[in-house]
Design an enzyme around this catalytic site. Structure first.
Site, short mmCIF file in Angstrom:
data_model
loop_
_atom_site.label_atom_id
_atom_site.label_comp_id
_atom_site.label_asym_id
_atom_site.label_seq_id
_atom_site.Cartn_x
_atom_site.Cartn_y
_atom_site.Cartn_z
N TYR A 21 3.14 9.80 -0.59
CA TYR A 21 4.21 9.21 0.23
C TYR A 21 5.59 9.46 -0.40
O TYR A 21 6.61 9.28 0.26
CB TYR A 21 4.01 7.70 0.43
CG TYR A 21 2.73 7.28 1.13
CD1 TYR A 21 1.89 8.21 1.73
CD2 TYR A 21 2.36 5.94 1.20
CE1 TYR A 21 0.71 7.83 2.35
CE2 TYR A 21 1.18 5.55 1.83
CZ TYR A 21 0.36 6.50 2.40
OH TYR A 21 -0.81 6.10 3.01
N ASP B 157 0.84 -1.20 0.00
CA ASP B 157 0.00 0.00 0.00
C ASP B 157 0.87 1.25 0.00
O ASP B 157 1.54 1.55 0.99
CB ASP B 157 -0.90 0.02 1.25
CG ASP B 157 -1.79 1.25 1.27
OD1 ASP B 157 -2.89 1.19 0.68
OD2 ASP B 157 -1.39 2.28 1.86
N HIS C 9 -7.72 9.51 -1.83
CA HIS C 9 -7.02 9.50 -0.54
C HIS C 9 -7.85 10.12 0.60
O HIS C 9 -7.93 9.57 1.69
CB HIS C 9 -5.67 10.21 -0.68
CG HIS C 9 -4.62 9.73 0.27
ND1 HIS C 9 -3.29 9.66 -0.04
CD2 HIS C 9 -4.73 9.28 1.54
CE1 HIS C 9 -2.62 9.20 1.00
NE2 HIS C 9 -3.46 8.97 1.98
#
Ligand code: NDP
Length: 279
Positions: free
Chosen positions: A57, A52, A115
């Site tokens: 990120y 994931d 998200h």
């Protein structure tokens, strides 16, 4: 819902028929480059099949490199990434998906998520994900951090029920109403920060159950996720913990002990409330 998973490679069938591993590796706050590459490589070498990540990120390239170099066939792996808030909206989401694929060095991802439900944007963003799905660019689409009212909005707009809702879920935040809603709609709930970001694993209930089952508190919590029917993605950069977190298929928590963990709930979040975030 009793977990049917008996092995790290076991999958749950999502509402569109796609199979997703019950347990995967999360890589939030894992540094791009050798650190994320080594974490993903260690996970896959130890039998993990699901990773994931997210555009925000900043480590999609490393994840993709480790996936491509793993020696495991692409179709045996399950890769999730997410469209970041700044990219939300219809056209910009379509572009963000292509940019994620580019960074990952992959032709498709298995699961693409919205998200966060950015006000004024998440409904259009969901329509873009539906388009990507209809065009067969992605195997499954879902959301993250969506409350019941957000889910109702996007389902009403499109008639398309997300395959997954990835939300903060752990013994301090058991989210029972949301879990019941997702189960009723056929949306698979997925736990983020399942280990409370490494906090509160010394809770007396968890410690005493760990002793009882000859497991660690982290393993008790991950097993509790699975027996709740919740997909889980604990993060670690340490191979010993990556292995530990997956060693949860040889025991079963009793109904009474499941309830004891439920009772830890304080509706306490380590992250933001999806109705009140400023990023
Ligand atoms: P977790 O709840 O998975 O906890 C990770 C922390 O626990 C790290 O500090 C890790 O340290 C430590 N840890 C890992 N295993 C053990 C263990 N066996 N015993 C003791 N400590 C342990 O936190 P995350 O917030 O990372 O959540 C997991 C994943 O969920 C993320 O990586 C990301 O993929 C996803 N996520 C999604 C969000 C969203 O908005 N959709 C938000 C937040 C997370 P170490 O690495 O040193 O082992």
């Amino acid at each position: 819902m009793t977990a049917i998973a008996t092995h790290l490679a076991d999958t749950v069938t999502l509402n569109n028929g796609v199979k997703m591993p019950w347990l995967g590796l999360g890589v939030w706050r894992v540094e791009e480059g050798p650190t994320v590459e080594q974490s993903v490589a260690a996970a896959i070498a130890n039998g993990y099949r699901s990773i994931d990540t997210a555009a925000v990120y900043g480590n999609e390239a490393g994840v993709g490199k480790a996936v491509r170099e793993s020696g495991v066939k692409r179709e045996e792996l399950f890769i999730t990434t997410k469209v970041w808030n700044a990219d939300q909206g219809y056209d910009s989401t379509l572009r963000a998906y292509e940019a994620s694929l580019e960074r990952l060095g992959l032709d498709y991802v298995d699961l693409y998520l919205v998200h966060w439900p950015v006000k004024g944007k998440y409904r259009e963003t969901w329509k873009a994900l539906v388009k990507l799905y209809e065009d067969k660019r992605v195997r499954a689409i879902g959301v993250s951090n969506h409350h019941i009212h957000h889910l109702n909005d996007i389902i009403e707009d499109t008639g398309v029920v997300p395959a997954v809702n990835q939300v903060e879920f752990h013994p301090l935040l058991t989210q029972k109403p949301l879990l019941a809603y997702c189960n009723e709609k056929g949306i698979r709930m997925e736990a983020w920060s399942p280990l409370m970001q490494g906090n509160n694993l010394d809770h007396p209930t968890l410690v005493s159950l760990a002793q009882k089952y000859n497991k660690t508190p982290a393993q008790i919590v991950i097993r509790w996720d699975l027996q709740n029917g919740v997909v889980t993605i604990p993060k670690s950069t340490k191979e010993a913990r990556i292995k530990e977190n997956a060693n949860v298929f040889d025991f079963e928590l009793s109904a009474e002990d499941m309830q004891a963990i439920d009772a830890i709930n304080e509706n306490r979040r380590f992250g933001s409330d999806p109705d009140n975030f400023n990023f």
